[in-house]
Design a protein around this motif. Sequence first.
Motif, PDB file in Angstrom:
ATOM      1  N   ARG A   1       2.417 -22.435  37.412  1.00  0.00           N
ATOM      2  CA  ARG A   1       2.686 -23.679  38.129  1.00  0.00           C
ATOM      3  C   ARG A   1       4.060 -23.584  38.786  1.00  0.00           C
ATOM      4  O   ARG A   1       5.066 -23.317  38.111  1.00  0.00           O
ATOM      5  CB  ARG A   1       2.642 -24.875  37.202  1.00  0.00           C
ATOM      6  N   ILE A   2       4.084 -23.787  40.095  1.00  0.00           N
ATOM      7  CA  ILE A   2       5.335 -23.811  40.854  1.00  0.00           C
ATOM      8  C   ILE A   2       5.715 -25.272  41.077  1.00  0.00           C
ATOM      9  O   ILE A   2       4.902 -26.051  41.568  1.00  0.00           O
ATOM     10  CB  ILE A   2       5.186 -23.108  42.209  1.00  0.00           C
ATOM     11  N   THR A   3       6.951 -25.625  40.724  1.00  0.00           N
ATOM     12  CA  THR A   3       7.432 -26.995  40.918  1.00  0.00           C
ATOM     13  C   THR A   3       8.704 -26.962  41.742  1.00  0.00           C
ATOM     14  O   THR A   3       9.663 -26.265  41.393  1.00  0.00           O
ATOM     15  CB  THR A   3       7.703 -27.684  39.576  1.00  0.00           C
ATOM     16  N   ILE A   4       8.685 -27.707  42.868  1.00  0.00           N
ATOM     17  CA  ILE A   4       9.862 -27.817  43.728  1.00  0.00           C
ATOM     18  C   ILE A   4      10.095 -29.289  44.036  1.00  0.00           C
ATOM     19  O   ILE A   4       9.240 -29.945  44.642  1.00  0.00           O
ATOM     20  CB  ILE A   4       9.687 -27.021  45.035  1.00  0.00           C
ATOM     21  N   ASP A   5      11.211 -29.805  43.588  1.00  0.00           N
ATOM     22  CA  ASP A   5      11.568 -31.214  43.822  1.00  0.00           C
ATOM     23  C   ASP A   5      10.453 -32.163  43.394  1.00  0.00           C
ATOM     24  O   ASP A   5      10.115 -33.121  44.103  1.00  0.00           O
ATOM     25  CB  ASP A   5      11.904 -31.442  45.300  1.00  0.00           C
ATOM     26  N   GLY A   6       9.830 -31.905  42.266  1.00  0.00           N
ATOM     27  CA  GLY A   6       8.787 -32.776  41.742  1.00  0.00           C
ATOM     28  C   GLY A   6       7.402 -32.497  42.290  1.00  0.00           C
ATOM     29  O   GLY A   6       6.411 -33.009  41.767  1.00  0.00           O
ATOM     30  N   ARG A   7       7.290 -31.713  43.340  1.00  0.00           N
ATOM     31  CA  ARG A   7       5.981 -31.354  43.891  1.00  0.00           C
ATOM     32  C   ARG A   7       5.541 -30.045  43.253  1.00  0.00           C
ATOM     33  O   ARG A   7       6.334 -29.136  43.051  1.00  0.00           O
ATOM     34  CB  ARG A   7       6.064 -31.214  45.415  1.00  0.00           C
ATOM     35  N   ARG A   8       4.248 -29.955  42.970  1.00  0.00           N
ATOM     36  CA  ARG A   8       3.780 -28.790  42.226  1.00  0.00           C
ATOM     37  C   ARG A   8       2.482 -28.251  42.794  1.00  0.00           C
ATOM     38  O   ARG A   8       1.727 -28.951  43.464  1.00  0.00           O
ATOM     39  CB  ARG A   8       3.578 -29.153  40.751  1.00  0.00           C
ATOM     40  N   VAL A   9       2.226 -26.993  42.487  1.00  0.00           N
ATOM     41  CA  VAL A   9       0.977 -26.343  42.858  1.00  0.00           C
ATOM     42  C   VAL A   9       0.660 -25.291  41.799  1.00  0.00           C
ATOM     43  O   VAL A   9       1.566 -24.665  41.240  1.00  0.00           O
ATOM     44  CB  VAL A   9       1.076 -25.702  44.260  1.00  0.00           C
ATOM     45  N   GLN A  10      -0.622 -25.157  41.461  1.00  0.00           N
ATOM     46  CA  GLN A  10      -1.054 -24.195  40.459  1.00  0.00           C
ATOM     47  C   GLN A  10      -1.541 -22.911  41.120  1.00  0.00           C
ATOM     48  O   GLN A  10      -1.964 -22.916  42.275  1.00  0.00           O
ATOM     49  CB  GLN A  10      -2.178 -24.776  39.586  1.00  0.00           C
ATOM     50  N   PHE A  11      -1.507 -21.830  40.367  1.00  0.00           N
ATOM     51  CA  PHE A  11      -2.053 -20.564  40.843  1.00  0.00           C
ATOM     52  C   PHE A  11      -2.525 -19.747  39.641  1.00  0.00           C
ATOM     53  O   PHE A  11      -2.105 -19.972  38.497  1.00  0.00           O
ATOM     54  CB  PHE A  11      -1.021 -19.773  41.659  1.00  0.00           C
ATOM     55  N   SER A  12      -3.421 -18.818  39.909  1.00  0.00           N
ATOM     56  CA  SER A  12      -3.935 -17.939  38.856  1.00  0.00           C
ATOM     57  C   SER A  12      -3.110 -16.652  38.814  1.00  0.00           C
ATOM     58  O   SER A  12      -2.855 -16.032  39.849  1.00  0.00           O
ATOM     59  CB  SER A  12      -5.408 -17.609  39.124  1.00  0.00           C
ATOM     60  N   THR A  13      -2.719 -16.260  37.612  1.00  0.00           N
ATOM     61  CA  THR A  13      -1.967 -15.005  37.456  1.00  0.00           C
ATOM     62  C   THR A  13      -2.900 -13.804  37.367  1.00  0.00           C
ATOM     63  O   THR A  13      -2.443 -12.674  37.392  1.00  0.00           O
ATOM     64  CB  THR A  13      -1.119 -15.044  36.176  1.00  0.00           C
ATOM     65  N   ARG A  14      -4.224 -14.077  37.237  1.00  0.00           N
ATOM     66  CA  ARG A  14      -5.244 -13.033  37.043  1.00  0.00           C
ATOM     67  C   ARG A  14      -5.025 -12.264  35.737  1.00  0.00           C
ATOM     68  O   ARG A  14      -5.412 -11.107  35.604  1.00  0.00           O
ATOM     69  CB  ARG A  14      -5.269 -12.068  38.230  1.00  0.00           C
ATOM     70  N   LEU A  15      -4.381 -12.926  34.798  1.00  0.00           N
ATOM     71  CA  LEU A  15      -4.176 -12.373  33.454  1.00  0.00           C
ATOM     72  C   LEU A  15      -4.870 -13.264  32.444  1.00  0.00           C
ATOM     73  O   LEU A  15      -5.153 -14.437  32.714  1.00  0.00           O
ATOM     74  CB  LEU A  15      -2.675 -12.286  33.127  1.00  0.00           C
ATOM     75  N   SER A  16      -5.133 -12.740  31.254  1.00  0.00           N
ATOM     76  CA  SER A  16      -5.730 -13.522  30.176  1.00  0.00           C
ATOM     77  C   SER A  16      -5.094 -13.110  28.859  1.00  0.00           C
ATOM     78  O   SER A  16      -4.510 -12.020  28.733  1.00  0.00           O
ATOM     79  CB  SER A  16      -7.251 -13.316  30.124  1.00  0.00           C
ATOM     80  N   VAL A  17      -5.232 -13.977  27.863  1.00  0.00           N
ATOM     81  CA  VAL A  17      -4.592 -13.733  26.572  1.00  0.00           C
ATOM     82  C   VAL A  17      -5.568 -14.097  25.463  1.00  0.00           C
ATOM     83  O   VAL A  17      -6.322 -15.074  25.579  1.00  0.00           O
ATOM     84  CB  VAL A  17      -3.291 -14.575  26.463  1.00  0.00           C
ATOM     85  N   PRO A  18      -5.617 -13.327  24.363  1.00  0.00           N
ATOM     86  CA  PRO A  18      -6.507 -13.672  23.244  1.00  0.00           C
ATOM     87  C   PRO A  18      -6.070 -14.972  22.585  1.00  0.00           C
ATOM     88  O   PRO A  18      -4.886 -15.329  22.609  1.00  0.00           O
ATOM     89  CB  PRO A  18      -6.340 -12.478  22.284  1.00  0.00           C
ATOM     90  N   PRO A  19      -7.007 -15.703  22.010  1.00  0.00           N
ATOM     91  CA  PRO A  19      -6.644 -16.950  21.312  1.00  0.00           C
ATOM     92  C   PRO A  19      -5.635 -16.686  20.194  1.00  0.00           C
ATOM     93  O   PRO A  19      -5.726 -15.700  19.469  1.00  0.00           O
ATOM     94  CB  PRO A  19      -7.986 -17.429  20.748  1.00  0.00           C
ATOM     95  N   GLY A  20      -4.667 -17.541  20.083  1.00  0.00           N
ATOM     96  CA  GLY A  20      -3.661 -17.423  19.026  1.00  0.00           C
ATOM     97  C   GLY A  20      -2.468 -16.580  19.403  1.00  0.00           C
ATOM     98  O   GLY A  20      -1.463 -16.575  18.675  1.00  0.00           O
ATOM     99  N   LEU A  21      -2.543 -15.852  20.509  1.00  0.00           N
ATOM    100  CA  LEU A  21      -1.426 -14.993  20.898  1.00  0.00           C
ATOM    101  C   LEU A  21      -0.428 -15.716  21.798  1.00  0.00           C
ATOM    102  O   LEU A  21       0.699 -15.264  21.965  1.00  0.00           O
ATOM    103  CB  LEU A  21      -1.958 -13.740  21.609  1.00  0.00           C
ATOM    104  N   TRP A  22      -0.830 -16.849  22.356  1.00  0.00           N
ATOM    105  CA  TRP A  22       0.015 -17.536  23.332  1.00  0.00           C
ATOM    106  C   TRP A  22       0.955 -18.520  22.664  1.00  0.00           C
ATOM    107  O   TRP A  22       0.559 -19.295  21.791  1.00  0.00           O
ATOM    108  CB  TRP A  22      -0.851 -18.280  24.349  1.00  0.00           C
ATOM    109  N   GLU A  23       2.226 -18.515  23.072  1.00  0.00           N
ATOM    110  CA  GLU A  23       3.227 -19.472  22.602  1.00  0.00           C
ATOM    111  C   GLU A  23       3.460 -20.506  23.709  1.00  0.00           C
ATOM    112  O   GLU A  23       4.052 -20.195  24.743  1.00  0.00           O
ATOM    113  CB  GLU A  23       4.534 -18.768  22.258  1.00  0.00           C
TER     114      GLU A  23
END
Length: 407
Positions: free
Chosen positions: A27-49
């Motif tokens: 998620r890119i946020t500039i002056d309160g405006r935001r837009v989402q994008f896909s990193t094309r990466l994935s993570v196994p459940p439980g590995l993400w903080e």
Amino acid sequence: MRSTFRILFYVKKNAPLRNGEFPIMGRITIDGRRVQFSTRLSVPPGLWETVAGKAGGRSAAANRINDRLAHIRFRMEQCYESVFAERKYVTPQAVKARFFGTDLDCMNLLAFFRRHNDEFARMVGISRSRSSYYKYRCVYTHLAAFIRQRYQCEDLTFRELDRSFLVGFHAWIRKEPTLRTNTAWVYMTALKHILMLARGHGYIQRDLFVNYKLHSESVIRNYLTEEELLEIMHVPLDEPELQLVRDAYVFSCFTGLSYIDVCELHPEHLRHERDELWLKTKRHKTGTTIDIRLFAVPQAILLRYGQHSHNERFFKLPSNGWCNACLKRIVDRTHIGRRITFHSARHTFATTITLSQGMAIETISKLLGHTNIRTTQIYATITRGRLTSELDRLSQRLDTFCQAVVS
């Protein structure tokens, strides 16, 4: 002045992949405006903080993911710096476009317009109408011709656009003999929308239409009187196609449905309440619900075309343009003497069928599926008969009042 620029990574837990891992989003946020994008990466459940916004632990998988995320963050910061150096006005959409390389072909007006039209075409039939797509395509064609003639080039960068460009294009399309004042107004409104989208993406910094007034021209809306409608209903027709178009048109006159709504009418849109037949559907254009009681004439027409299965449409009409051509052939056999289009049926419903019979404008607006009563006021015209009737009632009330005062 620099903007507040942040990048956040998170996982999309509500959309797991087939392998059970969660996709990593940015998620890119500039002056309160935001837009989402896909990193094309994935993570196994439980590995993400979640708090840290990265993979936890020191495993090879976690290190690989975090290295990729760090590289994405570094590249995003580079994109932000390059966009800021070029424009001084940065939006999250512009940074995202620079990162994915989609802004290279959108820095020019016509290139951006083509991209808009291509995306619009893919949504036709889903959330966009074909007529609106044709409108934007026509505006693009006129705009390309104007740029070639006035600027002697194939495209213009957004930096080259100024108020003289707007004034010149507006004057150019007004000179077109086939374009009326309201058509030019519609085209300029479409161009304003395109420039607004470009500004949202950061390709243009200011609103060129500020204090630029666009005016439409008031026109007389075409509708049928009671006598003309009866003549249309009873004119002899031998061709099945003309009979179909005439019946659908008359049905629209008594229900207020537009051409596309008549085309999409199915038996499932009908319901019986006590001894009454009702039509309940949604307007194709706005999605608003329409609830109309069917009287004798539209009921008789549906009965004529009601020998269909549950999944078939009542009226299998040709294109709107062909229907208008058929209506011209029908009108030529009457004494009406003016051009009638399928859309005039809605005006006939609003004026002759409802308003002239004393129905309140608020009720008419609901039946037509309008979201703004001002739109209904355009459709509904006060006829001479309605005006005479209202004045007669007013005269009776005033006469009664004056007699009471005198006595």
